[in-house]
Scaffold this motif. Structure first.
Motif, PDB file in Angstrom:
ATOM      1  N   HIS A  94       0.820  -1.212   0.000  1.00  0.00           N
ATOM      2  CA  HIS A  94       0.000   0.000   0.000  1.00  0.00           C
ATOM      3  C   HIS A  94       0.855   1.263   0.000  1.00  0.00           C
ATOM      4  O   HIS A  94       0.345   2.359   0.211  1.00  0.00           O
ATOM      5  N   SER A 110      -2.552   4.535  -9.299  1.00  0.00           N
ATOM      6  CA  SER A 110      -3.179   4.724  -7.983  1.00  0.00           C
ATOM      7  C   SER A 110      -2.373   5.761  -7.225  1.00  0.00           C
ATOM      8  O   SER A 110      -1.263   6.128  -7.631  1.00  0.00           O
ATOM      9  N   ILE A 160      -7.022  -0.408   5.118  1.00  0.00           N
ATOM     10  CA  ILE A 160      -7.100  -0.039   3.713  1.00  0.00           C
ATOM     11  C   ILE A 160      -7.283  -1.269   2.835  1.00  0.00           C
ATOM     12  O   ILE A 160      -7.966  -1.228   1.803  1.00  0.00           O
ATOM     13  N   ARG A 165     -12.945  -2.155  -3.825  1.00  0.00           N
ATOM     14  CA  ARG A 165     -12.684  -1.213  -4.908  1.00  0.00           C
ATOM     15  C   ARG A 165     -13.998  -0.793  -5.568  1.00  0.00           C
ATOM     16  O   ARG A 165     -14.799  -1.622  -5.994  1.00  0.00           O
ATOM     17  N   SER A 166     -14.256   0.504  -5.590  1.00  0.00           N
ATOM     18  CA  SER A 166     -15.410   1.094  -6.281  1.00  0.00           C
ATOM     19  C   SER A 166     -16.737   0.442  -5.884  1.00  0.00           C
ATOM     20  O   SER A 166     -17.593   0.183  -6.729  1.00  0.00           O
ATOM     21  N   THR A 223     -16.885   3.778  -2.528  1.00  0.00           N
ATOM     22  CA  THR A 223     -15.527   3.681  -1.989  1.00  0.00           C
ATOM     23  C   THR A 223     -14.503   3.875  -3.096  1.00  0.00           C
ATOM     24  O   THR A 223     -14.804   3.761  -4.284  1.00  0.00           O
ATOM     25  N   THR A 224     -13.283   4.159  -2.702  1.00  0.00           N
ATOM     26  CA  THR A 224     -12.123   4.355  -3.592  1.00  0.00           C
ATOM     27  C   THR A 224     -12.478   5.150  -4.847  1.00  0.00           C
ATOM     28  O   THR A 224     -12.276   4.676  -5.973  1.00  0.00           O
ATOM     29  N   PRO A 248      -7.711   6.368  -7.801  1.00  0.00           N
ATOM     30  CA  PRO A 248      -8.068   6.111  -6.399  1.00  0.00           C
ATOM     31  C   PRO A 248      -6.845   5.831  -5.532  1.00  0.00           C
ATOM     32  O   PRO A 248      -5.760   5.543  -6.026  1.00  0.00           O
ATOM     33  N   GLY A 249      -7.067   5.911  -4.231  1.00  0.00           N
ATOM     34  CA  GLY A 249      -6.015   5.617  -3.267  1.00  0.00           C
ATOM     35  C   GLY A 249      -6.107   6.545  -2.080  1.00  0.00           C
ATOM     36  O   GLY A 249      -6.776   7.586  -2.136  1.00  0.00           O
ATOM     37  N   ASN A 252      -5.443  10.171  -2.787  1.00  0.00           N
ATOM     38  CA  ASN A 252      -6.347  10.944  -3.634  1.00  0.00           C
ATOM     39  C   ASN A 252      -6.876  12.108  -2.796  1.00  0.00           C
ATOM     40  O   ASN A 252      -7.094  11.961  -1.584  1.00  0.00           O
ATOM     41  N   ILE A 256     -10.721   7.953   0.387  1.00  0.00           N
ATOM     42  CA  ILE A 256     -11.168   6.619  -0.024  1.00  0.00           C
ATOM     43  C   ILE A 256     -12.688   6.466   0.002  1.00  0.00           C
ATOM     44  O   ILE A 256     -13.200   5.361  -0.164  1.00  0.00           O
ATOM     45  N   ASN A 290      -9.955   9.855   6.629  1.00  0.00           N
ATOM     46  CA  ASN A 290     -10.366   8.611   5.983  1.00  0.00           C
ATOM     47  C   ASN A 290     -10.956   7.605   6.959  1.00  0.00           C
ATOM     48  O   ASN A 290     -11.923   6.909   6.647  1.00  0.00           O
TER      49      ASN A 290
END
Length: 309
Positions: A94, A110, A160, A165-166, A223-224, A248-249, A252, A256, A290
């Protein structure tokens, strides 16, 4: 990987005092555990710790100025103030380079953590200076696999790796009936079911001319997220055709998590800079750390009312 820290056996044997850093740290961890965010955990009695305590007392039907009840409960509940985080190879997945400029960031796949220290600090809701204070014999800039880092013993670690993801959140009738009250003067967002206070977290609000004062509804939650960085929109509130899409990340600019409201371009979201929450303004949105932003789906869903004062 977490283990109990040997130095964590300081179980607050002395009488609680708001001049005692261990009492303050115990309160911060306790409040954070109960979703009354004290901001970044640092063992200091800052304004957000005081506000979180007042919100907790309101929920419990206690006088706002009563700190002893929460301090006593914290002493009983937070058995250990510290644990240790063992650095593993997974942590480094990460971490990676983060470009300095927006155009360069837009070219990345990312926006990860820039260092293992940043990863650990966010994971345990702490400031980097506080981690340095807790680990005076370790060079936290040069962490490697197997190193043990003493961290505050928060219950809701920001994982994390567990964030899908999304992922979008669908309407939930019960949570859609809740509402959020955003107080831009106090820089806090509180969450309610009818008249019952459920949680409260520190926020940063946007510039005065963009702050969406009034009543709104959450429309989408994801998310993300990616972020459409449009200088014209950020500075003048006018959408242009010249923009950069940031991947994303955790680094960003909107963190998140993103929850849109029914005002174009405005939402509740995370951040890449938790140290700025409550201290600097965003462009026009409501920004959370976050680790607080990811808790919002516990309390709200699309259709939920957002009241901005």
């Amino acid at each position: 990987m977490l283990t109990i820290a040997s130095r964590a056996s300081s179980t607050l044997a002395q009488a609680p005092s708001l001049k005692d850093p261990t009492t303050i740290l115990s309160l911060q961890i306790f409040l954070d555990n109960h979703d009354f965010g004290p901001g970044q955990i640092d063992g200091k009695l800052g304004s957000f710790t005081r506000k979180a305590l007042q919100f907790y007392n309101t929920q419990q039907g206690l006088p706002k100025s009563d700190w002893r009840t929460a301090a006593d409960r914290a002493r009983s509940e937070v058995t250990y103030l510290y644990v240790t985080h063992r650095v593993t190879a997974l942590d480094f997945r990460h971490v990676g380079p983060v470009a300095k400029t927006i155009p360069a960031q837009a070219k990345q796949d990312s926006l990860p953590y820039a260092s293992v220290l940043e990863f650990i600090a966010e994971r345990h809701h702490a400031t980097e200076p506080f981690l340095r204070q807790l680990n005076p014999r370790i060079d936290l800039r040069q962490l490697k696999k197997g190193d043990l880092v003493v961290v505050p013993n928060v219950r809701q670690i920001f994982r994390i790796e567990a964030i899908p993801r999304s992922a979008s959140y669908k309407r939930d009738a019960a949570k859609a009936a809740h509402y959020v009250f955003v107080d831009t003067k106090e820089r806090m967002a509180s969450f309610y079911r009818n008249t019952k206070l459920l949680a409260a977290f520190p926020i940063t609000h946007g510039k005065d001319r963009y702050v969406p004062i009034g009543r709104w509804r959450i429309t989408t939650m994801v998310t993300t997220p990616t972020f459409r960085w449009d200088e014209s929109m950020l500075k003048r509130g006018v959408r242009s055709d010249t923009y950069h899409t940031l991947p994303p990340g955790p680094n960003n600019l909107i963190g998140i998590f993103w929850a849109s409201i029914n005002k174009k371009g405005i939402g509740l979201h995370g951040t890449n800079a938790p140290e700025t929450i409550g201290r600097t303004r965003s462009a026009g949105c409501i920004r959370f750390a976050n680790w607080d932003a990811i808790r919002l789906p516990n309390y709200v869903r699309p259709g939920c009312e957002v009241i901005v004062k």
